[in-house]
Design an enzyme around this catalytic site. Structure first.
Site, PDB file in Angstrom:
ATOM      1  N   ASP A   1       0.812  -1.218   0.000  1.00 34.23           N
ATOM      2  CA  ASP A   1       0.000   0.000   0.000  1.00 34.23           C
ATOM      3  C   ASP A   1       0.845   1.267   0.000  1.00 34.23           C
ATOM      4  OD1 ASP A   1      -2.492  -1.212  -0.118  1.00 34.23           O
ATOM      5  OD2 ASP A   1      -2.635  -1.432   2.046  1.00 34.23           O
ATOM      6  N   GLY A   2       1.973   1.247   0.713  1.00 36.76           N
ATOM      7  CA  GLY A   2       2.839   2.414   0.748  1.00 36.76           C
ATOM      8  C   GLY A   2       3.345   2.785  -0.631  1.00 36.76           C
TER       9      GLY A   2
ATOM     10  N   ASN B   1      -5.065   8.655   1.329  1.00 38.36           N
ATOM     11  CA  ASN B   1      -5.199   8.015   2.637  1.00 38.36           C
ATOM     12  C   ASN B   1      -5.646   9.008   3.704  1.00 38.36           C
ATOM     13  OD1 ASN B   1      -4.703   5.377   2.020  1.00 38.36           O
ATOM     14  ND2 ASN B   1      -2.762   5.237   3.114  1.00 38.36           N
ATOM     15  N   GLU B   2      -4.727   9.884   4.120  1.00 37.09           N
ATOM     16  CA  GLU B   2      -5.085  10.812   5.177  1.00 37.09           C
ATOM     17  C   GLU B   2      -4.223  12.055   5.146  1.00 37.09           C
ATOM     18  OE1 GLU B   2      -3.742   7.617   6.762  1.00 37.09           O
ATOM     19  OE2 GLU B   2      -1.791   8.564   6.391  1.00 37.09           O
TER      20      GLU B   2
ATOM     21  N   ARG C   1      -8.144  21.320  21.363  1.00 39.58           N
ATOM     22  CA  ARG C   1      -6.795  21.399  21.906  1.00 39.58           C
ATOM     23  C   ARG C   1      -6.251  19.990  22.024  1.00 39.58           C
ATOM     24  NH1 ARG C   1      -5.912  24.866  27.121  1.00 39.58           N
ATOM     25  NH2 ARG C   1      -3.759  24.678  26.395  1.00 39.58           N
TER      26      ARG C   1
END
Length: 260
Positions: free
Chosen positions: A46-47, A114-115, A139
């Site tokens: 996946d990377g 992905n993100e 926070r």
């Protein structure tokens, strides 16, 4: 369909051997190998696929991952069979444009299949609005925004939901939210619709902000305003058509001792 392919490969011995095998098989079937091909075969995990997607995301290409790595959620159920691969690429309905998170800053837009992670050197704070309506004053260490396909990555390690749906949704989660007697944030992740836009403003932190899109790091000024939404780009990717292989992969990766 063009019979021109490009092989995007990581540096593992397994992937390099697979590349030699598939290149020879494709050429035997009358295909050519070229860096300007619109049909891209990714060999790795996946990377490797995420890196390849980020490289080609704005181009009109079709991409598949044949898993020679350790995970492979983006992989299709294909072996190193040139005829089967050619046949797969011939069918347009085997491909789709994946959702990506877009993050617009003061002068640039970042994308992630992905993100996207926004964090500081230490604790950060931010006003969060959804479709211009105030949601909370956050926070904590940071905020993570993931797609459906990215929900098995950092999002899962933060103990949030894996998104298994055909709907166009994405997820925002808090990273180590601060909790004490004077302040408590929502804490839980929130699932967002395709028409939701998230705005982060009045960001404060000790020093600079760090934005990570699919692992790529960018240092930004603390005065930056972030606007995030779900979108698509040009590249198309192959996908599992059946649920069973995907669930098998989930069990294989995340459940110790689980068998298919």
């Amino acid at each position: 369909m063009s019979k021109k392919f490009f092989i995007y490969c990581n540096n593992s011995d397994k992937s390099k051997q697979a590349k030699k095998k598939i290149v020879a098989a494709l050429r035997k079937c009358g295909c050519s190998i070229s860096s300007d091909a619109q049909n891209i075969i990714v060999l790795g995990g996946d990377g490797t696929f995420v890196h390849a997607y980020n490289k080609y995301a704005k181009k009109n290409v079709k991409m598949i991952l044949i898993n020679t790595g350790s995970v492979g959620f983006y992989s299709v159920d294909l072996k190193l069979d040139a005829k089967a691969i050619i046949k797969y690429f011939e069918k347009e309905n085997n491909f789709y444009k994946p959702d990506v998170v877009a993050c617009k800053t003061n002068n640039k837009t970042y994308y992630a299949i992905n993100e996207i992670l926004i964090q500081g050197i230490n604790t950060i704070s931010a006003d969060i609005a959804i479709n211009k309506s105030h949601y909370e004053w956050f926070r904590g260490s940071g905020l993570c925004f993931c797609t459906k396909t990215g929900s098995t990555g950092l999002n899962k390690s933060l103990k949030n939901a894996i998104l298994l749906t055909k709907n166009k949704i994405w997820e925002m989660s808090e990273v180590s939210p601060l909790a004490h007697a004077k302040y408590l944030s929502v804490g839980n992740a929130i699932v967002l619709d395709n028409d939701h836009t998230v705005t982060l403003s009045n960001l404060k932190g000790n020093g600079q902000l760090i934005l990570m899109n699919d692992g790529y790091e960018h240092i930004l000024d603390s005065k930056t305003i972030f606007t995030l939404n779900l979108t698509t780009l040009n590249a198309k990717i192959g996908f599992y058509k059946n649920l069973k292989p995907y669930l098998n992969k989930l069990r294989e990766v995340f459940i110790i001792g689980e068998k298919k």
